[in-house]
Design a protein around this motif. Structure first.
Motif, PDB file in Angstrom:
ATOM      1  N   LYS A  69       0.830  -1.203   0.000  1.00 58.53           N
ATOM      2  CA  LYS A  69       0.000   0.000   0.000  1.00 58.53           C
ATOM      3  C   LYS A  69       0.867   1.257   0.000  1.00 58.53           C
ATOM      4  N   LEU A  70       1.976   1.221   0.761  1.00 60.23           N
ATOM      5  CA  LEU A  70       2.847   2.392   0.894  1.00 60.23           C
ATOM      6  C   LEU A  70       3.797   2.577  -0.286  1.00 60.23           C
ATOM      7  N   TYR A  71       4.350   1.463  -0.774  1.00 54.35           N
ATOM      8  CA  TYR A  71       5.456   1.582  -1.724  1.00 54.35           C
ATOM      9  C   TYR A  71       5.216   0.965  -3.104  1.00 54.35           C
ATOM     10  N   LYS A  72       4.210   0.132  -3.241  1.00 52.83           N
ATOM     11  CA  LYS A  72       3.936  -0.504  -4.536  1.00 52.83           C
ATOM     12  C   LYS A  72       2.539  -0.075  -4.986  1.00 52.83           C
ATOM     13  N   SER A  73       1.637  -1.015  -4.990  1.00 59.41           N
ATOM     14  CA  SER A  73       0.219  -0.699  -5.231  1.00 59.41           C
ATOM     15  C   SER A  73      -0.597  -1.614  -4.330  1.00 59.41           C
ATOM     16  N   GLU A  74      -1.714  -1.094  -3.865  1.00 66.09           N
ATOM     17  CA  GLU A  74      -2.527  -1.852  -2.917  1.00 66.09           C
ATOM     18  C   GLU A  74      -3.035  -3.137  -3.562  1.00 66.09           C
ATOM     19  N   ILE A  75      -2.920  -4.234  -2.827  1.00 67.75           N
ATOM     20  CA  ILE A  75      -3.375  -5.531  -3.338  1.00 67.75           C
ATOM     21  C   ILE A  75      -4.894  -5.539  -3.376  1.00 67.75           C
ATOM     22  N   ASN A  76      -5.455  -5.897  -4.529  1.00 67.28           N
ATOM     23  CA  ASN A  76      -6.915  -5.962  -4.656  1.00 67.28           C
ATOM     24  C   ASN A  76      -7.495  -6.946  -3.658  1.00 67.28           C
ATOM     25  N   SER A  77      -8.640  -6.606  -3.121  1.00 67.37           N
ATOM     26  CA  SER A  77      -9.257  -7.444  -2.082  1.00 67.37           C
ATOM     27  C   SER A  77      -9.535  -8.861  -2.573  1.00 67.37           C
ATOM     28  N   ASN A  78      -9.826  -9.008  -3.879  1.00 67.56           N
ATOM     29  CA  ASN A  78     -10.124 -10.352  -4.394  1.00 67.56           C
ATOM     30  C   ASN A  78      -8.870 -11.209  -4.581  1.00 67.56           C
ATOM     31  N   LYS A  79      -7.691 -10.596  -4.376  1.00 71.01           N
ATOM     32  CA  LYS A  79      -6.434 -11.344  -4.490  1.00 71.01           C
ATOM     33  C   LYS A  79      -5.816 -11.649  -3.125  1.00 71.01           C
ATOM     34  N   LYS A  80      -6.319 -11.005  -2.091  1.00 74.63           N
ATOM     35  CA  LYS A  80      -5.687 -11.113  -0.778  1.00 74.63           C
ATOM     36  C   LYS A  80      -5.711 -12.538  -0.224  1.00 74.63           C
ATOM     37  N   ASP A  81      -6.846 -13.248  -0.395  1.00 75.65           N
ATOM     38  CA  ASP A  81      -6.922 -14.620   0.116  1.00 75.65           C
ATOM     39  C   ASP A  81      -5.918 -15.531  -0.569  1.00 75.65           C
ATOM     40  N   LYS A  82      -5.744 -15.343  -1.884  1.00 76.33           N
ATOM     41  CA  LYS A  82      -4.788 -16.169  -2.620  1.00 76.33           C
ATOM     42  C   LYS A  82      -3.366 -15.908  -2.142  1.00 76.33           C
ATOM     43  N   ILE A  83      -3.052 -14.628  -1.924  1.00 68.83           N
ATOM     44  CA  ILE A  83      -1.722 -14.283  -1.420  1.00 68.83           C
ATOM     45  C   ILE A  83      -1.515 -14.873  -0.029  1.00 68.83           C
ATOM     46  N   LYS A  84      -2.532 -14.724   0.823  1.00 68.71           N
ATOM     47  CA  LYS A  84      -2.437 -15.216   2.202  1.00 68.71           C
ATOM     48  C   LYS A  84      -2.187 -16.721   2.231  1.00 68.71           C
ATOM     49  N   LYS A  85      -2.925 -17.458   1.404  1.00 66.43           N
ATOM     50  CA  LYS A  85      -2.771 -18.916   1.369  1.00 66.43           C
ATOM     51  C   LYS A  85      -1.450 -19.348   0.740  1.00 66.43           C
ATOM     52  N   SER A  86      -0.849 -18.460  -0.045  1.00 69.92           N
ATOM     53  CA  SER A  86       0.377 -18.810  -0.776  1.00 69.92           C
ATOM     54  C   SER A  86       1.643 -18.335  -0.079  1.00 69.92           C
ATOM     55  N   LEU A  87       1.498 -17.632   1.055  1.00 68.76           N
ATOM     56  CA  LEU A  87       2.674 -17.070   1.718  1.00 68.76           C
ATOM     57  C   LEU A  87       3.714 -18.121   2.083  1.00 68.76           C
ATOM     58  N   THR A  88       3.237 -19.323   2.397  1.00 72.62           N
ATOM     59  CA  THR A  88       4.150 -20.390   2.814  1.00 72.62           C
ATOM     60  C   THR A  88       5.257 -20.612   1.798  1.00 72.62           C
ATOM     61  N   PHE A  89       4.929 -20.537   0.503  1.00 75.70           N
ATOM     62  CA  PHE A  89       5.980 -20.729  -0.510  1.00 75.70           C
ATOM     63  C   PHE A  89       6.453 -19.406  -1.121  1.00 75.70           C
ATOM     64  N   LEU A  90       5.609 -18.378  -1.114  1.00 80.80           N
ATOM     65  CA  LEU A  90       6.052 -17.088  -1.659  1.00 80.80           C
ATOM     66  C   LEU A  90       7.207 -16.496  -0.842  1.00 80.80           C
ATOM     67  N   LYS A  91       7.249 -16.849   0.448  1.00 83.56           N
ATOM     68  CA  LYS A  91       8.316 -16.300   1.303  1.00 83.56           C
ATOM     69  C   LYS A  91       9.608 -17.102   1.207  1.00 83.56           C
ATOM     70  N   ASN A  92       9.579 -18.236   0.496  1.00 87.24           N
ATOM     71  CA  ASN A  92      10.797 -19.037   0.340  1.00 87.24           C
ATOM     72  C   ASN A  92      11.884 -18.216  -0.340  1.00 87.24           C
ATOM     73  N   LYS A  93      13.058 -18.198   0.237  1.00 83.56           N
ATOM     74  CA  LYS A  93      14.235 -17.488  -0.286  1.00 83.56           C
ATOM     75  C   LYS A  93      14.058 -15.963  -0.334  1.00 83.56           C
TER      76      LYS A  93
END
Length: 466
Positions: A330-354
């Motif tokens: 929200k501060l430095y990129k662009s705000e994540i659309n609300s319809n994408k937030k659940d997908k991001i939340k569920k994917s954090l386990t592998f998105l945070k890898n490395k």
């Protein structure tokens, strides 16, 4: 003994420097460890360079790091009349005098010192001259009458006893010829008025401390305890300045360094407790002590900051990580659309890898965040006729899958490897490019599951791939 009171006293003439942040942190931690109070003093007497936006940025930056001051901010410019009163009191009691040297005379003294390659010390010309002999056309400054014999000893809580010959301390100006007080007078008066018991600051202030100690003595005020922290250096061993890259707190938050990680790093930058590396906020307060501060300069190491941040990314609660990620975007990129937030939340386990920063997580999740696939121009060249057939065949078989999982997807991939006489890369790379636009990124099965069947089908039938 009085209740411990510490302070941080920045000037709002620029963004908060990382060295200042560490000084604020050490003051705050010590006061909290001692069940005392921590105060913020805004030294805004430089009217030309001081700006409200910098004051706001300083407070915001400290709050971001978890450093909150007690009570209201102490605004130095509102106390100038009292500083002037103390200067006149010192003058009246014989601890200060009026100096009528012209700017040209002072410059000539400095020039001679440079020629002799010795430090400039005012020659005390007006120290014992009767004021009736003063030139009428010159408006005087007021100088403190420093001791000229013997030694002074600073009982430093970090450096130990530090001695200096009094003759090397000049008769420093406490009131300029325009009537405004100087730093050493204002800081001393403010520290006394605020009831500061401990002054913890950079060791570039040591000479100021010797000057201020004399003001305390002249005014018969209780002397606080002093602790001078070695400065932060660059990795090359040079003094870190505001001109260096990544020298302000904003520089770190913009690339996705998290406050807990940066606070932990700064805590360990010149301070140690046994062999412990990771400290929660509560542990930082519990274990912090002045005895643990080292005497040598510390080097700011970006690779260590990134490593610390990576540790926090891997180990903090994923809901907290998600909240910090969404705020960062929200501060430095662009705000994540609300319809994408659940997908991001569920994917954090592998998105945070490395991932070493929140920006890395943001980049890893671009294929989810963006509706359109942005193809890397070099990678899309890999999609030849053979790769297009792999994509088409996978899409056809995917239609028969009800629930996406590694167990349902792996047999399809293995069958394609066999039928196309290739390997996992020969199947996985075209699919990854088709789905994310790049041959690099998360694991293939993670990408497919995170997008969902409908979105995968849509992307695999993109006209750019046919």
């Amino acid at each position: 003994m009085s209740k411990v009171a510490t302070r941080f006293a920045p000037s709002p003439t620029g963004a908060l420097h990382i060295g200042g942040v560490r000084t604020a942190l050490f003051n705050w931690l010590y006061s909290k460890n001692q069940k005392g109070t921590f105060h913020l003093r805004i030294e805004d007497t430089d009217k030309e360079r001081s700006k409200e936006e910098y004051k706001i940025q300083i407070i915001k930056s400290l709050n971001w790091l978890g450093i909150k001051h007690d009570g209201n901010e102490y605004i130095q410019s509102t106390k100038i009349d009292y500083h002037i009163k103390i200067a006149n009191e010192l003058l009246k009691n014989g601890y200060a005098y009026k100096c009528y040297c012209s700017p040209e005379e002072i410059e000539e003294q400095k020039k001679r010192a440079r020629q002799k390659k010795i430090p400039y010390i005012y020659n005390r010309k007006w120290r014992d001259v009767d004021e009736k002999d003063a030139p009428k056309e010159i408006k005087p400054v007021i100088r403190f009458k420093s001791k000229i014999e013997g030694n002074s000893i600073l009982k430093d809580l970090v450096q130990g006893d530090v001695a200096i010959e009094n003759s090397t301390i000049e008769d420093f100006v406490i009131l300029r010829n325009d009537g405004t007080p100087t730093y050493n007078l204002s800081a001393t008066v403010d520290d006394h008025e605020m009831g500061m018991t401990h002054i913890i600051r950079g060791d570039d202030h040591k000479i100021n401390t010797f000057k201020q100690m004399q003001i305390y003595e002249a005014m018969q005020w209780d002397l606080p305890k002093f602790a001078h922290i070695p400065l932060i250096h660059t990795i090359e061993g040079k003094k870190l300045s505001k001109r260096d890259n990544a020298s302000t707190l904003d520089d770190y938050s913009k690339i996705g360094i998290m406050p807990d990680a940066l606070r932990n790093y700064l805590l360990r930058l010149g301070w140690s407790f046994k062999d412990k590396e990771i400290f929660t906020l509560e542990e930082s307060i519990k274990y912090f002590n002045i005895e643990g501060i080292g005497k040598s300069p510390s080097k700011l190491d970006m690779s260590r900051i990134l490593s610390m941040n990576e540790y926090y990314i891997k180990n903090i609660n994923e809901m907290d990580l998600f909240d910090q990620l969404t705020e960062y975007c929200k501060l430095y990129k662009s705000e994540i659309n609300s319809n994408k937030k659940d997908k991001i939340k569920k994917s954090l386990t592998f998105l945070k890898n490395k991932a070493k920063t929140l920006e890395d997580i943001f980049n890893n999740g671009q294929y989810i965040i963006e509706d359109e696939v942005n193809f890397n121009q070099d990678d899309i060249k890999i999609i030849d006729d053979k790769a297009k057939k792999v994509i088409s065949d996978f899409n056809a078989q995917l239609a028969n899958v009800d629930k996406l999982s590694k167990e349902t997807l792996e047999p399809i991939v293995n069958e394609l490897i066999k039928s196309h006489q290739t390997n996992f890369r020969g199947v996985g790379q075209p699919l990854r490019i088709a789905l994310t636009g790049s041959k690099f990124g998360p694991g293939l099965y993670d990408i497919i599951i995170s997008l969902g069947k409908d979105e995968v089908t849509k992307r695999l039938t993109n006209k750019k791939l046919t």
